[in-house]
Design an enzyme around this catalytic site. Sequence first.
Site, PDB file in Angstrom:
ATOM      1  N   GLY A 230       0.814  -1.217   0.000  1.00  0.00           N
ATOM      2  CA  GLY A 230       0.000   0.000   0.000  1.00  0.00           C
ATOM      3  C   GLY A 230       0.844   1.261   0.000  1.00  0.00           C
ATOM      4  N   CYS A 231       1.906   1.249   0.778  1.00  0.00           N
ATOM      5  CA  CYS A 231       2.765   2.431   0.882  1.00  0.00           C
ATOM      6  C   CYS A 231       3.521   2.678  -0.419  1.00  0.00           C
ATOM      7  CB  CYS A 231       3.735   2.283   2.058  1.00  0.00           C
ATOM      8  SG  CYS A 231       2.858   2.150   3.640  1.00  0.00           S
ATOM      9  N   THR A 232       3.887   1.611  -1.106  1.00  0.00           N
ATOM     10  CA  THR A 232       4.561   1.743  -2.395  1.00  0.00           C
ATOM     11  C   THR A 232       3.593   2.297  -3.439  1.00  0.00           C
ATOM     12  OG1 THR A 232       6.083  -0.045  -1.846  1.00  0.00           O
ATOM     13  CG2 THR A 232       5.830   0.485  -4.185  1.00  0.00           C
TER      14      THR A 232
END
Length: 152
Positions: free
Chosen positions: A45-47
């Site tokens: 998700g952060c990527t």
Amino acid sequence: MSTPQEGKKAPAIALPDQNGDTVKLSSLKGRRVLVYFYPRADTPGCTTQACGLRDVLGQVGDTAVIGISPDKPAALAKFDTKYGLGFTLLSDVDHSVAEAFGVWQEKKMYGKVSMGIVRSAFLVGPDGRLEQVWYKISPKDTPTKLLEALAA
């Protein structure tokens, strides 16, 4: 815990970046700044969120983008290099800034309760006040919401 609201002054930020240099939000006064909080570098998700923001950098003009997580600067540098992000990532290891923004909260996953970052984003105006606040924003919506806010 109180959370910053639109129209209020943004909490102060002074944290080390991916290069170990201290970055202060106050040094960007006069510019709009997207400050977004994410749980952990180099996770799916952060990527998605970081790469989405990287992909719209050419459309945000003079607006600065700052990502903040509890990761150490070395992990942030690796994340930045791996994906060619090209914007500032700040290390909030003691989560003091996350607490000031009201995004360090109790989370439940698979029946386990722990403290962590609630993915959120804040558009800080040139005067240091919050123009837009997005709590619990999805990774894919972050770049879209930023572009919509800048176009308004």
